[in-house]
Design a protein around this motif. Sequence first.
Motif, PDB file in Angstrom:
ATOM      1  N   MET A 119      34.599  39.549  49.897  1.00  0.00           N
ATOM      2  CA  MET A 119      34.371  39.983  48.526  1.00  0.00           C
ATOM      3  C   MET A 119      35.226  39.200  47.539  1.00  0.00           C
ATOM      4  O   MET A 119      34.820  38.999  46.391  1.00  0.00           O
ATOM      5  CB  MET A 119      34.625  41.480  48.400  1.00  0.00           C
ATOM      6  N   PHE A 120      36.385  38.732  47.984  1.00  0.00           N
ATOM      7  CA  PHE A 120      37.171  37.845  47.128  1.00  0.00           C
ATOM      8  C   PHE A 120      36.392  36.572  46.841  1.00  0.00           C
ATOM      9  O   PHE A 120      36.252  36.156  45.677  1.00  0.00           O
ATOM     10  CB  PHE A 120      38.515  37.510  47.788  1.00  0.00           C
ATOM     11  N   HIS A 121      35.868  35.942  47.869  1.00  0.00           N
ATOM     12  CA  HIS A 121      35.151  34.686  47.652  1.00  0.00           C
ATOM     13  C   HIS A 121      33.840  34.900  46.902  1.00  0.00           C
ATOM     14  O   HIS A 121      33.433  34.044  46.097  1.00  0.00           O
ATOM     15  CB  HIS A 121      34.921  33.970  48.984  1.00  0.00           C
ATOM     16  N   ASP A 122      33.170  36.023  47.146  1.00  0.00           N
ATOM     17  CA  ASP A 122      31.976  36.346  46.374  1.00  0.00           C
ATOM     18  C   ASP A 122      32.324  36.459  44.893  1.00  0.00           C
ATOM     19  O   ASP A 122      31.597  35.945  44.031  1.00  0.00           O
ATOM     20  CB  ASP A 122      31.378  37.657  46.882  1.00  0.00           C
ATOM     21  N   GLU A 123      33.441  37.103  44.599  1.00  0.00           N
ATOM     22  CA  GLU A 123      33.840  37.280  43.208  1.00  0.00           C
ATOM     23  C   GLU A 123      34.240  35.955  42.565  1.00  0.00           C
ATOM     24  O   GLU A 123      33.950  35.706  41.392  1.00  0.00           O
ATOM     25  CB  GLU A 123      34.990  38.279  43.105  1.00  0.00           C
ATOM     26  N   VAL A 124      34.904  35.083  43.330  1.00  0.00           N
ATOM     27  CA  VAL A 124      35.255  33.757  42.803  1.00  0.00           C
ATOM     28  C   VAL A 124      34.003  33.027  42.331  1.00  0.00           C
ATOM     29  O   VAL A 124      33.951  32.494  41.223  1.00  0.00           O
ATOM     30  CB  VAL A 124      35.989  32.922  43.872  1.00  0.00           C
ATOM     31  N   VAL A 125      32.987  32.999  43.190  1.00  0.00           N
ATOM     32  CA  VAL A 125      31.764  32.277  42.845  1.00  0.00           C
ATOM     33  C   VAL A 125      31.100  32.901  41.624  1.00  0.00           C
ATOM     34  O   VAL A 125      30.623  32.183  40.722  1.00  0.00           O
ATOM     35  CB  VAL A 125      30.802  32.238  44.053  1.00  0.00           C
ATOM     36  N   HIS A 126      31.092  34.213  41.539  1.00  0.00           N
ATOM     37  CA  HIS A 126      30.451  34.850  40.388  1.00  0.00           C
ATOM     38  C   HIS A 126      31.292  34.707  39.120  1.00  0.00           C
ATOM     39  O   HIS A 126      30.730  34.689  38.013  1.00  0.00           O
ATOM     40  CB  HIS A 126      30.141  36.308  40.700  1.00  0.00           C
ATOM     41  N   ARG A 127      32.591  34.582  39.258  1.00  0.00           N
ATOM     42  CA  ARG A 127      33.409  34.247  38.086  1.00  0.00           C
ATOM     43  C   ARG A 127      33.035  32.861  37.564  1.00  0.00           C
ATOM     44  O   ARG A 127      32.909  32.639  36.354  1.00  0.00           O
ATOM     45  CB  ARG A 127      34.887  34.328  38.447  1.00  0.00           C
ATOM     46  N   PHE A 128      32.819  31.916  38.483  1.00  0.00           N
ATOM     47  CA  PHE A 128      32.345  30.603  38.060  1.00  0.00           C
ATOM     48  C   PHE A 128      30.965  30.702  37.417  1.00  0.00           C
ATOM     49  O   PHE A 128      30.672  29.988  36.453  1.00  0.00           O
ATOM     50  CB  PHE A 128      32.316  29.627  39.237  1.00  0.00           C
ATOM     51  N   ASP A 129      30.097  31.575  37.944  1.00  0.00           N
ATOM     52  CA  ASP A 129      28.784  31.774  37.322  1.00  0.00           C
ATOM     53  C   ASP A 129      28.941  32.142  35.851  1.00  0.00           C
ATOM     54  O   ASP A 129      28.253  31.587  34.977  1.00  0.00           O
ATOM     55  CB  ASP A 129      28.012  32.891  38.035  1.00  0.00           C
ATOM     56  N   ALA A 130      29.822  33.108  35.588  1.00  0.00           N
ATOM     57  CA  ALA A 130      30.034  33.558  34.212  1.00  0.00           C
ATOM     58  C   ALA A 130      30.603  32.437  33.361  1.00  0.00           C
ATOM     59  O   ALA A 130      30.185  32.233  32.208  1.00  0.00           O
ATOM     60  CB  ALA A 130      30.961  34.776  34.206  1.00  0.00           C
ATOM     61  N   GLU A 131      31.544  31.691  33.909  1.00  0.00           N
ATOM     62  CA  GLU A 131      32.153  30.599  33.138  1.00  0.00           C
ATOM     63  C   GLU A 131      31.149  29.485  32.864  1.00  0.00           C
ATOM     64  O   GLU A 131      31.110  28.941  31.746  1.00  0.00           O
ATOM     65  CB  GLU A 131      33.368  30.069  33.884  1.00  0.00           C
ATOM     66  N   LEU A 132      30.349  29.138  33.856  1.00  0.00           N
ATOM     67  CA  LEU A 132      29.345  28.099  33.650  1.00  0.00           C
ATOM     68  C   LEU A 132      28.348  28.517  32.574  1.00  0.00           C
ATOM     69  O   LEU A 132      27.893  27.691  31.773  1.00  0.00           O
ATOM     70  CB  LEU A 132      28.621  27.796  34.965  1.00  0.00           C
ATOM     71  N   ALA A 133      28.007  29.804  32.540  1.00  0.00           N
ATOM     72  CA  ALA A 133      27.083  30.299  31.513  1.00  0.00           C
ATOM     73  C   ALA A 133      27.678  30.167  30.116  1.00  0.00           C
ATOM     74  O   ALA A 133      26.945  30.035  29.128  1.00  0.00           O
ATOM     75  CB  ALA A 133      26.731  31.753  31.790  1.00  0.00           C
ATOM     76  N   LEU A 134      28.987  30.190  30.032  1.00  0.00           N
ATOM     77  CA  LEU A 134      29.679  30.124  28.740  1.00  0.00           C
ATOM     78  C   LEU A 134      30.189  28.728  28.425  1.00  0.00           C
ATOM     79  O   LEU A 134      30.845  28.529  27.400  1.00  0.00           O
ATOM     80  CB  LEU A 134      30.843  31.116  28.742  1.00  0.00           C
ATOM     81  N   GLY A 135      29.909  27.773  29.302  1.00  0.00           N
ATOM     82  CA  GLY A 135      30.374  26.413  29.064  1.00  0.00           C
ATOM     83  C   GLY A 135      31.854  26.235  29.294  1.00  0.00           C
ATOM     84  O   GLY A 135      32.475  25.303  28.760  1.00  0.00           O
ATOM     85  N   ILE A 136      32.450  27.108  30.095  1.00  0.00           N
ATOM     86  CA  ILE A 136      33.881  27.039  30.399  1.00  0.00           C
ATOM     87  C   ILE A 136      34.068  26.295  31.719  1.00  0.00           C
ATOM     88  O   ILE A 136      33.365  26.545  32.695  1.00  0.00           O
ATOM     89  CB  ILE A 136      34.476  28.458  30.522  1.00  0.00           C
ATOM     90  N   GLU A 137      35.027  25.382  31.747  1.00  0.00           N
ATOM     91  CA  GLU A 137      35.337  24.659  32.979  1.00  0.00           C
ATOM     92  C   GLU A 137      36.384  25.460  33.754  1.00  0.00           C
ATOM     93  O   GLU A 137      37.567  25.443  33.429  1.00  0.00           O
ATOM     94  CB  GLU A 137      35.860  23.260  32.680  1.00  0.00           C
ATOM     95  N   GLY A 138      35.957  26.187  34.762  1.00  0.00           N
ATOM     96  CA  GLY A 138      36.860  27.047  35.513  1.00  0.00           C
ATOM     97  C   GLY A 138      37.720  26.262  36.484  1.00  0.00           C
ATOM     98  O   GLY A 138      37.512  25.062  36.721  1.00  0.00           O
ATOM     99  N   SER A 139      38.687  26.929  37.057  1.00  0.00           N
ATOM    100  CA  SER A 139      39.596  26.286  38.001  1.00  0.00           C
ATOM    101  C   SER A 139      39.867  27.227  39.165  1.00  0.00           C
ATOM    102  O   SER A 139      39.619  28.434  39.094  1.00  0.00           O
ATOM    103  CB  SER A 139      40.911  25.914  37.315  1.00  0.00           C
ATOM    104  N   LEU A 140      40.386  26.658  40.243  1.00  0.00           N
ATOM    105  CA  LEU A 140      40.732  27.429  41.431  1.00  0.00           C
ATOM    106  C   LEU A 140      41.718  26.597  42.239  1.00  0.00           C
ATOM    107  O   LEU A 140      41.542  25.379  42.381  1.00  0.00           O
ATOM    108  CB  LEU A 140      39.481  27.723  42.267  1.00  0.00           C
ATOM    109  N   ALA A 141      42.753  27.237  42.761  1.00  0.00           N
ATOM    110  CA  ALA A 141      43.716  26.527  43.601  1.00  0.00           C
ATOM    111  C   ALA A 141      42.999  25.892  44.788  1.00  0.00           C
ATOM    112  O   ALA A 141      42.071  26.466  45.362  1.00  0.00           O
ATOM    113  CB  ALA A 141      44.796  27.494  44.089  1.00  0.00           C
ATOM    114  N   ALA A 142      43.451  24.705  45.165  1.00  0.00           N
ATOM    115  CA  ALA A 142      42.755  23.945  46.203  1.00  0.00           C
ATOM    116  C   ALA A 142      42.712  24.680  47.526  1.00  0.00           C
ATOM    117  O   ALA A 142      41.689  24.653  48.228  1.00  0.00           O
ATOM    118  CB  ALA A 142      43.428  22.577  46.384  1.00  0.00           C
ATOM    119  N   ASP A 143      43.794  25.380  47.912  1.00  0.00           N
ATOM    120  CA  ASP A 143      43.774  26.068  49.201  1.00  0.00           C
ATOM    121  C   ASP A 143      42.812  27.248  49.195  1.00  0.00           C
ATOM    122  O   ASP A 143      42.205  27.581  50.220  1.00  0.00           O
ATOM    123  CB  ASP A 143      45.178  26.489  49.627  1.00  0.00           C
TER     124      ASP A 143
END
Length: 257
Positions: A119-143
Amino acid sequence: MLEFDRYFAEFETETARLATLAHDTDSRRPIPTCPGWTMEQLVGHVGRGHRWAAEIIRLRLLEPIPMQEVVVPGDPDERSAWLTEGARMLADAVRAAGPEQPVWTWQRDRTAGFWLRRMFHDEVVHRFDAELALGIEGSLAADLAVDGVSDVLDTAAILSMPNIGVPSGFAGLAGSGEALQFVATDPELGASGEWSVTRSPAGITWQHGHRQADVTVRGPAVHLLLLLNRRLSAETADVEITGDPDLFAHWWTNSKF
């Protein structure tokens, strides 16, 4: 996998990020990377998943239960609080049961801890979904991105099995020995950022490390994560593909959630 203390902390952080996006965005905002969804539907999907997994863990269930319909609050403050509450329910359930508690999952890992990671990884991807919809360049630690790539490959390994018994957009990944290599180019990762994947009649298998491959995809770990989750394409992700490009194109086409 990471230490569970890290999953708990990052899950809380991700929920706060998505809750802020949900608060500040019109609930009717379309989410292009989830065709047909609005921000309200994205939040509903995430919050429903949290509550469903929390109930499985809380009751120590060894069989699945139906996912209940949910109503996402219309008020922005209530919407963010509702999302945060569901995440807290899941985290509290895992803490109370312990990550090693046996429960039903659809993976080989049949523990409560699986649900926190998934569920953590599912939420990460959906956070990127929201950011991409808003034109925001999201980030995530490499590990974290590396762990997410491993998670999506675990998903592909199960859903590409021909006898899984449920319709799957991954069934076409079964093959006859074709090999793919994914390489994260982040300098701090080393061997943990390499995945060797083999297509077989029984589905796909993968392992960390480097092996000769028919096609190799190289790029930052977060771009590999978004590519494998179909949030970026080979054309829009910052990746380099060498070898047989048609083999990766086939993978991308046949890895639909």
